[in-house]
Design an enzyme around this catalytic site. Structure first.
Site, PDB file in Angstrom:
ATOM      1  NE  ARG A  91      -3.272   2.660   2.554  1.00 53.51           N
ATOM      2  CZ  ARG A  91      -3.299   3.462   3.353  1.00 53.51           C
ATOM      3  NH1 ARG A  91      -2.898   2.801   4.614  1.00 53.51           N
ATOM      4  NH2 ARG A  91      -3.824   4.758   3.372  1.00 53.51           N
ATOM      5  CG  HIS A 135      -1.397   8.723   3.171  1.00 51.45           C
ATOM      6  ND1 HIS A 135      -1.276   7.355   3.424  1.00 51.45           N
ATOM      7  CD2 HIS A 135      -1.013   9.255   4.364  1.00 51.45           C
ATOM      8  CE1 HIS A 135      -1.287   7.214   4.714  1.00 51.45           C
ATOM      9  NE2 HIS A 135      -0.980   8.418   5.336  1.00 51.45           N
ATOM     10  CD  GLU A 160      -5.577   7.310   9.829  1.00 54.30           C
ATOM     11  OE1 GLU A 160      -4.919   8.497  10.308  1.00 54.30           O
ATOM     12  OE2 GLU A 160      -5.247   6.280  10.197  1.00 54.30           O
ATOM     13  CG  ASN A 188      -5.564   3.406   8.126  1.00 53.96           C
ATOM     14  OD1 ASN A 188      -5.661   2.348   7.486  1.00 53.96           O
ATOM     15  ND2 ASN A 188      -5.032   4.577   8.056  1.00 53.96           N
ATOM     16  CE1 TYR A 201      -0.564   2.671  13.641  1.00 53.23           C
ATOM     17  CE2 TYR A 201      -2.593   3.425  12.556  1.00 53.23           C
ATOM     18  CZ  TYR A 201      -1.222   3.230  12.651  1.00 53.23           C
ATOM     19  OH  TYR A 201      -0.645   3.409  11.404  1.00 53.23           O
ATOM     20  CD  GLU A 229      -1.924   3.989   7.947  1.00 49.41           C
ATOM     21  OE1 GLU A 229      -1.702   4.403   9.156  1.00 49.41           O
ATOM     22  OE2 GLU A 229      -1.915   4.567   7.202  1.00 49.41           O
TER      23      GLU A 229
HETATM   24  C1  FCB Z   1      -1.619   6.993  10.707  1.00 50.07           C
HETATM   25  C2  FCB Z   1      -1.479   7.838   9.509  1.00 50.07           C
HETATM   26  C3  FCB Z   1       0.028   7.219   8.916  1.00 50.07           C
HETATM   27  C4  FCB Z   1       0.993   7.144   9.749  1.00 50.07           C
HETATM   28  C5  FCB Z   1       0.551   6.385  11.095  1.00 50.07           C
HETATM   29  C6  FCB Z   1       1.504   6.109  12.428  1.00 50.07           C
HETATM   30  O1  FCB Z   1      -2.695   7.745  11.329  1.00 50.07           O
HETATM   31  O2  FCB Z   1      -2.397   7.132   8.201  1.00 50.07           O
HETATM   32  O3  FCB Z   1       0.430   8.027   7.847  1.00 50.07           O
HETATM   33  O4  FCB Z   1       1.273   8.415  10.409  1.00 50.07           O
HETATM   34  O5  FCB Z   1      -0.712   6.993  11.612  1.00 50.07           O
END
Ligand code: FCB
Length: 503
Positions: free
Chosen positions: A126, A170, A215, A340, A342, A408
């Site tokens: 990607r 992006h 995002e 995405n 985290y 992500e």
């Molecule tokens: C996400 C972004 C990516 C990177 C990661 C750590 O929010 O999409 O570009 O910065 O965080």
């Protein structure tokens, strides 16, 4: 990967009358989402991380990057200035005064990067396209040198049996468009559609999988409300207007791509976090639903259902400049939902005293915090694998089992080479292993997940944090540009080759 972006948003959404927007239109003919029976919800039980898991045949094992974070070559081959060039060149905006002028120099070293992916046995990459490499000032004919760069990259990926998964935006908007209002200007949606069409014409014969936006909730919030990202605006009105223009652009971009390549698979990479109520109280549960609507659905519902999320009880339509017929235009039956993810969010109702002292929390009574039980990454976010499971299960349930790509997930740690040059990043291995185990569980329970993209292939330029956060499976020495695969990259190579996790 942002938690702080909510503060201001909370001030304007939530209280008051019901949002009166119409639902469900189809703006342009396109593909339909994969559908099947919705699996039983399993959100109630605590996730147990297993150490054995097999992934579906043909699963995509990938890494993700973004143009400004890795390419460098900020003013080469006719490229125009982007908002990130301007922002990073403005003193005080980026930690240590870092810029993406050179970054990982991938504009020149992309062959090395593909070699890293081959060494990791990956079958998906990607990456994103710099809009002002294609259109230096945001409109008009394509700059052939810019298109050639991506064309060569795509050819080499295909030759290496790596699927190109191309992100069209992006975050590096042409500065010329920002000067005309950027995402607060409705015309930018039409400019975006033109750009998408140019890229689809240039690469669409070889690229079949596309991501319109990375995002949207992230860049609209950080760029227009909090001002910590380009273009650095801090305005509630700008935030509201940009939200709506990006939703219009998502619909227009979808149609533009499908017009050129009807068989293309088109999605968006949404930043998502499950929102858990802090307690079992009714107030906190309501707060969690509102947090979910803001965090996860703000750009998804306009695409899939032609409306802003229902859980928000008040929508400032005139401030957002929503015109009659607009919600048909935002509609885009995405072929897959990119996630995405985290961390999770803990939501609670604001207390009376907070509501009196903070205007935002009086108007939109939700507090959002990060979880505190799991270990923290170097960036400070909580490691919580169950978040991925919960989010995938919820999207699967609420959207009738759509195709999902994990676009992500990853973590930063400050592991550096030892005396022999090796990078022993065991915490990163633990992170990806546990998140993948959570993902495997969601798949076993019926979710249609097609791939996982670790953020990131390389240590790179982490926006306002500059080079202080290393997320890569490969280490980059930013002085020499030497790349070294970390222990995590070797571990990931084994997982990709075996298509399974093992302890
Ligand atoms: C996400 C972004 C990516 C990177 C990661 C750590 O929010 O999409 O570009 O910065 O965080």
């Amino acid at each position: 990967m942002r938690l702080t972006r909510r503060k201001f948003v909370q001030s304007i959404l939530g209280a008051g009358a019901a949002s009166g927007l119409p639902a469900a239109f189809t703006a342009c003919s396109g593909s339909s989402k994969a559908t099947a029976a919705t699996p039983a919800s399993a959100t109630a039980h605590q996730f147990d991380i297993s150490s054995e898991a097999t992934f579906p045949k043909g699963f995509f094992w990938g890494t993700a990057t973004a143009s400004y974070q890795i390419e460098g070559a900020w003013n080469e081959d006719g490229k125009g200035e982007s908002i990130w060039d301007r922002f990073a060149h403005t003193p005080g905006k980026i930690k240590n005064g870092d810029t993406g002028d050179v970054a990982c120099d991938s504009y020149h070293r992309w062959r090395e990067d593909i070699a890293l992916m081959r060494a990791m046995n990956l079958n998906s990459y990607r990456f994103s396209i710099t809009w002002p490499r294609i259109q230096p000032s945001g409109s008009g004919a394509a700059n052939s040198k810019g298109m050639d760069y991506y064309s060569s990259l795509v050819d080499a990926l295909l030759e290496a049996h790596i699927r190109p998964l191309v992100t069209l935006y992006h975050w590096d908007l042409p500065q010329t468009l920002a000067d005309a209002g950027g995402w607060t200007n409705r015309d930018t949606a039409a400019r975006f559609a033109d750009y998408v069409q140019l890229v689809a014409n240039g690469l669409g014969d070889r690229v079949s999988d596309w991501i319109l936006f990375n995002e949207p909730a992230g860049f609209v919030d950080l760029g227009y409300l909090e001002g910590t990202h380009a273009p650095g605006r801090k305005s509630l009105l700008d935030f509201l207007r940009a939200t709506h223009v990006v939703n219009l652009a998502q619909g227009a971009g979808f149609c533009a791509l499908k017009a050129v390549r009807p068989s293309a698979r088109v999605g968006t990479a949404f930043s998502m976090s499950p929102c858990e109520p802090a307690t079992n109280s009714e107030e906190d549960k309501l707060a969690a639903e509102r947090a979910h609507a803001m965090t996860n659905l703000w750009f998804l519902e306009p695409a899939l259902h032609g409306r802003y999320p229902e859980a928000l009880t008040f929508l400032p339509e005139s401030a957002m400049k929503i015109k009659s017929g607009d919600m048909e235009k935002t509609t885009a039956p995405l072929d897959f939902i990119g996630i995405n993810l985290y961390y999770r969010i803990i939501a609670s109702a604001a207390h009376a005293i907070e509501r009196v002292t903070h205007a935002q929390e009086w108007l939109f009574p939700v507090k959002m915090d990060g979880g505190q039980q799991g270990p923290k990454t170097y960036f400070g976010s909580e490691v919580w694998p169950k978040a991925l499971y919960d989010m995938v299960v919820r999207i699967t349930r609420d959207y009738n089992r759509p195709a999902i790509e994990i676009t992500e997930s990853g973590c930063s740690y400050d592991d550096n080479p030892d005396a022999s040059g090796a990078i022993h990043d065991s915490r990163r291995i633990a992170y990806h292993r546990d998140y993948l185990a959570a993902l495997a569980r969601s798949i076993a329970e019926g979710a249609d997940v097609r791939g996982y993209h670790a953020w990131s292939l390389l240590d790179n330029f982490e926006w306002a944090a500059g080079f202080s956060q290393r997320f890569g499976l490969a280490y980059v020495d930013f002085k020499t540009q030497q790349r070294t695969i970390k222990d995590s990259g070797r571990w990931y190579a084994k997982v990709a080759a075996e298509n399974r996790l093992s302890s």
